[in-house]
Design an enzyme around this catalytic site. Structure first.
Site, PDB file in Angstrom:
ATOM      1  N   TYR A  15     -83.742  21.777 -32.489  1.00  0.00           N
ATOM      2  CA  TYR A  15     -84.115  23.196 -32.427  1.00  0.00           C
ATOM      3  C   TYR A  15     -84.193  23.773 -33.829  1.00  0.00           C
ATOM      4  O   TYR A  15     -83.493  23.326 -34.730  1.00  0.00           O
ATOM      5  CB  TYR A  15     -83.148  24.024 -31.568  1.00  0.00           C
ATOM      6  CG  TYR A  15     -81.660  23.904 -31.905  1.00  0.00           C
ATOM      7  CD1 TYR A  15     -80.903  22.846 -31.423  1.00  0.00           C
ATOM      8  CD2 TYR A  15     -81.016  24.877 -32.669  1.00  0.00           C
ATOM      9  CE1 TYR A  15     -79.547  22.749 -31.706  1.00  0.00           C
ATOM     10  CE2 TYR A  15     -79.652  24.796 -32.947  1.00  0.00           C
ATOM     11  CZ  TYR A  15     -78.929  23.723 -32.467  1.00  0.00           C
ATOM     12  OH  TYR A  15     -77.592  23.624 -32.744  1.00  0.00           O
ATOM     13  N   PRO A  16     -85.078  24.740 -34.000  1.00  0.00           N
ATOM     14  CA  PRO A  16     -85.168  25.397 -35.309  1.00  0.00           C
ATOM     15  C   PRO A  16     -84.262  26.620 -35.348  1.00  0.00           C
ATOM     16  O   PRO A  16     -83.937  27.178 -34.293  1.00  0.00           O
ATOM     17  CB  PRO A  16     -86.637  25.818 -35.355  1.00  0.00           C
ATOM     18  CG  PRO A  16     -87.008  26.100 -33.936  1.00  0.00           C
ATOM     19  CD  PRO A  16     -86.144  25.193 -33.071  1.00  0.00           C
ATOM     20  N   MET A  17     -83.841  27.012 -36.528  1.00  0.00           N
ATOM     21  CA  MET A  17     -83.019  28.226 -36.635  1.00  0.00           C
ATOM     22  C   MET A  17     -83.241  28.984 -37.929  1.00  0.00           C
ATOM     23  O   MET A  17     -83.741  28.453 -38.915  1.00  0.00           O
ATOM     24  CB  MET A  17     -81.540  27.906 -36.446  1.00  0.00           C
ATOM     25  CG  MET A  17     -80.900  27.119 -37.557  1.00  0.00           C
ATOM     26  SD  MET A  17     -79.082  27.020 -37.352  1.00  0.00           S
ATOM     27  CE  MET A  17     -78.561  28.663 -37.829  1.00  0.00           C
ATOM     28  N   HIS A  27     -67.610  26.986 -40.402  1.00  0.00           N
ATOM     29  CA  HIS A  27     -68.616  26.250 -39.618  1.00  0.00           C
ATOM     30  C   HIS A  27     -68.385  24.730 -39.728  1.00  0.00           C
ATOM     31  O   HIS A  27     -68.392  24.019 -38.729  1.00  0.00           O
ATOM     32  CB  HIS A  27     -70.000  26.644 -40.142  1.00  0.00           C
ATOM     33  CG  HIS A  27     -71.114  25.742 -39.750  1.00  0.00           C
ATOM     34  ND1 HIS A  27     -71.808  25.885 -38.577  1.00  0.00           N
ATOM     35  CD2 HIS A  27     -71.668  24.675 -40.377  1.00  0.00           C
ATOM     36  CE1 HIS A  27     -72.740  24.948 -38.504  1.00  0.00           C
ATOM     37  NE2 HIS A  27     -72.681  24.193 -39.585  1.00  0.00           N
ATOM     38  N   GLN A  55     -75.312  15.081 -36.919  1.00  0.00           N
ATOM     39  CA  GLN A  55     -76.233  16.200 -37.151  1.00  0.00           C
ATOM     40  C   GLN A  55     -77.011  15.973 -38.427  1.00  0.00           C
ATOM     41  O   GLN A  55     -76.520  15.387 -39.375  1.00  0.00           O
ATOM     42  CB  GLN A  55     -75.434  17.510 -37.170  1.00  0.00           C
ATOM     43  CG  GLN A  55     -75.441  18.310 -38.446  1.00  0.00           C
ATOM     44  CD  GLN A  55     -74.394  17.837 -39.448  1.00  0.00           C
ATOM     45  OE1 GLN A  55     -73.981  16.695 -39.466  1.00  0.00           O
ATOM     46  NE2 GLN A  55     -73.989  18.740 -40.305  1.00  0.00           N
ATOM     47  N   LYS A  64     -81.170  32.152 -40.409  1.00  0.00           N
ATOM     48  CA  LYS A  64     -80.040  33.057 -40.618  1.00  0.00           C
ATOM     49  C   LYS A  64     -80.641  34.459 -40.646  1.00  0.00           C
ATOM     50  O   LYS A  64     -81.642  34.696 -41.345  1.00  0.00           O
ATOM     51  CB  LYS A  64     -79.308  32.710 -41.918  1.00  0.00           C
ATOM     52  CG  LYS A  64     -78.497  31.402 -41.813  1.00  0.00           C
ATOM     53  CD  LYS A  64     -77.190  31.623 -41.055  1.00  0.00           C
ATOM     54  CE  LYS A  64     -76.472  30.345 -40.653  1.00  0.00           C
ATOM     55  NZ  LYS A  64     -75.996  29.537 -41.754  1.00  0.00           N
ATOM     56  N   ARG A 106     -77.509  12.939 -46.318  1.00  0.00           N
ATOM     57  CA  ARG A 106     -78.245  14.191 -46.134  1.00  0.00           C
ATOM     58  C   ARG A 106     -79.661  14.091 -46.702  1.00  0.00           C
ATOM     59  O   ARG A 106     -80.606  14.654 -46.140  1.00  0.00           O
ATOM     60  CB  ARG A 106     -77.506  15.346 -46.812  1.00  0.00           C
ATOM     61  CG  ARG A 106     -76.202  15.681 -46.105  1.00  0.00           C
ATOM     62  CD  ARG A 106     -75.372  16.727 -46.833  1.00  0.00           C
ATOM     63  NE  ARG A 106     -74.200  17.048 -46.041  1.00  0.00           N
ATOM     64  CZ  ARG A 106     -72.945  16.884 -46.449  1.00  0.00           C
ATOM     65  NH1 ARG A 106     -72.671  16.451 -47.669  1.00  0.00           N
ATOM     66  NH2 ARG A 106     -71.945  17.175 -45.633  1.00  0.00           N
TER      67      ARG A 106
HETATM   68  O1  76R Z   1     -69.103  18.485 -45.266  1.00  0.00           O
HETATM   69  C1  76R Z   1     -69.399  19.653 -45.469  1.00  0.00           C
HETATM   70  O2  76R Z   1     -68.648  20.488 -45.982  1.00  0.00           O
HETATM   71  C2  76R Z   1     -70.748  20.063 -45.035  1.00  0.00           C
HETATM   72  C3  76R Z   1     -70.591  21.292 -44.309  1.00  0.00           C
HETATM   73  C4  76R Z   1     -71.827  21.753 -43.606  1.00  0.00           C
HETATM   74  C5  76R Z   1     -72.876  22.453 -44.164  1.00  0.00           C
HETATM   75  C6  76R Z   1     -73.086  22.864 -45.606  1.00  0.00           C
HETATM   76  C7  76R Z   1     -72.085  21.594 -42.213  1.00  0.00           C
HETATM   77  C8  76R Z   1     -71.284  20.912 -41.304  1.00  0.00           C
HETATM   78  N1  76R Z   1     -73.255  22.240 -41.917  1.00  0.00           N
HETATM   79  C9  76R Z   1     -73.776  22.747 -43.091  1.00  0.00           C
HETATM   80  C10 76R Z   1     -74.954  23.464 -43.253  1.00  0.00           C
HETATM   81 MN1  76R Z   1     -74.040  22.563 -40.082  1.00  0.00          MN
HETATM   82  N2  76R Z   1     -74.864  22.790 -38.258  1.00  0.00           N
HETATM   83  C11 76R Z   1     -75.815  23.717 -37.930  1.00  0.00           C
HETATM   84  C12 76R Z   1     -75.968  23.723 -36.508  1.00  0.00           C
HETATM   85  O3  76R Z   1     -76.114  25.639 -33.321  1.00  0.00           O
HETATM   86  C13 76R Z   1     -75.636  26.251 -34.295  1.00  0.00           C
HETATM   87  O4  76R Z   1     -74.721  27.112 -34.157  1.00  0.00           O
HETATM   88  C14 76R Z   1     -76.164  26.000 -35.657  1.00  0.00           C
HETATM   89  C15 76R Z   1     -76.860  24.666 -35.761  1.00  0.00           C
HETATM   90  C16 76R Z   1     -75.112  22.757 -35.998  1.00  0.00           C
HETATM   91  C17 76R Z   1     -74.923  22.385 -34.539  1.00  0.00           C
HETATM   92  C18 76R Z   1     -74.417  22.177 -37.099  1.00  0.00           C
HETATM   93  C19 76R Z   1     -73.480  21.158 -37.013  1.00  0.00           C
HETATM   94  N3  76R Z   1     -75.465  23.764 -40.887  1.00  0.00           N
HETATM   95  C20 76R Z   1     -75.705  23.939 -42.208  1.00  0.00           C
HETATM   96  C21 76R Z   1     -76.882  24.759 -42.368  1.00  0.00           C
HETATM   97  C22 76R Z   1     -77.526  25.136 -43.698  1.00  0.00           C
HETATM   98  C23 76R Z   1     -77.018  26.455 -44.161  1.00  0.00           C
HETATM   99  C24 76R Z   1     -77.513  26.779 -45.545  1.00  0.00           C
HETATM  100  O5  76R Z   1     -77.672  25.885 -46.379  1.00  0.00           O
HETATM  101  O6  76R Z   1     -77.715  27.988 -45.804  1.00  0.00           O
HETATM  102  C25 76R Z   1     -77.328  25.070 -41.103  1.00  0.00           C
HETATM  103  C26 76R Z   1     -78.548  25.884 -40.746  1.00  0.00           C
HETATM  104  C27 76R Z   1     -76.431  24.448 -40.178  1.00  0.00           C
HETATM  105  C28 76R Z   1     -76.525  24.527 -38.806  1.00  0.00           C
HETATM  106  N4  76R Z   1     -72.618  21.280 -39.322  1.00  0.00           N
HETATM  107  C29 76R Z   1     -71.594  20.678 -39.987  1.00  0.00           C
HETATM  108  C30 76R Z   1     -72.634  20.779 -38.024  1.00  0.00           C
HETATM  109  C31 76R Z   1     -71.567  19.823 -37.918  1.00  0.00           C
HETATM  110  C32 76R Z   1     -71.299  19.013 -36.641  1.00  0.00           C
HETATM  111  C33 76R Z   1     -70.919  19.771 -39.117  1.00  0.00           C
HETATM  112  C34 76R Z   1     -69.686  18.958 -39.498  1.00  0.00           C
HETATM  113  C35 76R Z   1     -69.950  17.504 -39.584  1.00  0.00           C
HETATM  114  C36 76R Z   1     -70.456  17.083 -40.928  1.00  0.00           C
HETATM  115  O7  76R Z   1     -70.096  17.665 -41.981  1.00  0.00           O
HETATM  116  O8  76R Z   1     -71.188  16.077 -40.961  1.00  0.00           O
END
Ligand code: 76R
Length: 286
Positions: A182-184, A209, A222, A186, A168
């Site tokens: 893409y940007p996002m 999620h 990702q 909350k 990370r």
């Molecule tokens: O292993 C873990 O527990 C890490 C869990 C995890 C976090 C903390 C995780 C897993 N994400 C995290 C944080 Mn995510 N993620 C996105 C998008 O399109 C959308 O709906 C949203 C865009 C995708 C596609 C995606 C994919 N994630 C975040 C955060 C930060 C939030 C914050 O800190 O406030 C965002 C904005 C975000 C958005 N996420 C995963 C994935 C995938 C595929 C996983 C599981 C795989 C992995 O853990 O490597």
């Protein structure tokens, strides 16, 4: 008296601060750049300057060159938003910024019009469970503490966590050909305000999620980079796909996560195909 320079701006009492710096204490700066080719300006570049410009651009984008940023990748963008793009990461933000200036001041510079950029930094999200939080999660899911299953899962997680956090903060780019950005945000809508939820609720939604995301392991990689204070959105989402259909599937599927369905706002989507710099340069007919 005799205060060393690096305590500038510190409170009285001689409290020591680290040396001011543009580098991050931990992690990397990240830059996504997208360019459009101005064909009229390209036509106006003298023929041998054009060949020189192609070489200059290939060199600027070459991950192996002297002084290259820690990571740099080139891709060809689909659709009219951009012709090609690059993504680069480094501890030094000025090394990333220099890439833009080198492109602009190259022989092809007048024809290469930046059409989109995104500035962010790497982070380990506050929702990534520590080993202790993971143990608690297992317990809540009904895995008996002390049982072989519990120990095995906890052990696997504590083995995996340092590597996942390294990925990370200092990511390797996967060897997948499809690049999506893409940007996002909350949302802070009065009826759906992420930032007024208690931490415990946000953790629960982010765990859901993560559970839905993990199903794409091996098909999508990702990288979430943080941009609060750095760009107009709160995060940049970079997805690399083994094949294009996985990108559509993951983005669609994750919209049903409550963290996205209720709270996510998205900016423009860019879909691109990763290429070696010279191939990208030929592809866009520079
Ligand atoms: O292993 C873990 O527990 C890490 C869990 C995890 C976090 C903390 C995780 C897993 N994400 C995290 C944080 Mn995510 N993620 C996105 C998008 O399109 C959308 O709906 C949203 C865009 C995708 C596609 C995606 C994919 N994630 C975040 C955060 C930060 C939030 C914050 O800190 O406030 C965002 C904005 C975000 C958005 N996420 C995963 C994935 C995938 C595929 C996983 C599981 C795989 C992995 O853990 O490597």
């Amino acid at each position: 008296m005799n205060q060393p320079a690096h305590t500038h701006g510190g409170p009285p009492g001689g409290q020591q601060f680290p040396e001011p710096t543009v580098k991050l204490t931990e992690g990397w700066h990240s830059l996504h750049m997208y360019y459009r080719v101005d064909q009229a300006a390209l036509n106006a570049v003298h023929e041998h300057h054009r060949a020189e410009g192609r070489e200059q651009l290939a060199q600027i984008l070459n991950p192996e060159r002297d002084g290259a940023p820690e990571r740099i990748q080139t891709f060809v963008a689909s659709g009219s938003k951009a012709d090609f793009g690059l993504m680069a990461m480094d501890p030094d933000p000025l090394k990333l910024d220099a890439i833009c200036n080198e492109i602009r001041s190259s022989r092809l510079g007048p024809a290469l019009i930046p059409s989109y950029s995104f500035v962010s930094i790497t982070e380990v999200s506050e929702y990534v469970p520590t080993v202790e939080q993971y143990a608690e999660r297992l317990r809540l899911e009904g895995t008996e503490p002390g049982s072989p299953a519990f120990e095995a899962k906890l052990n696997a997680y504590s083995q995996r966590l340092p590597m996942m956090n390294k990925q990370r903060m200092y990511p390797d780019f996967p060897n997948f050909p499809v690049h999506c950005f893409y940007p996002m945000n909350k949302s802070r809508h009065p009826h759906a305000n992420w930032y007024t939820l208690p931490f415990s609720k946000r953790v629960e939604l982010m765990a859901e999620h993560a559970t839905s995301g993990i199903k794409f392991a091996g098909r999508v990689s990702q990288l979430i980079t943080a941009s609060t204070g750095f760009d107009d959105w709160e995060w940049g989402v970079t997805l690399w796909g083994r094949a294009p259909e996985h990108i559509k599937e993951i983005v669609y599927t994750m919209r049903f996560d409550r963290a996205s369905a209720i709270y996510a706002e998205f900016g423009p989507f860019y879909i691109s195909y990763v290429m070696a710099p010279n191939d990208a340069i030929s592809h866009v007919r520079l």
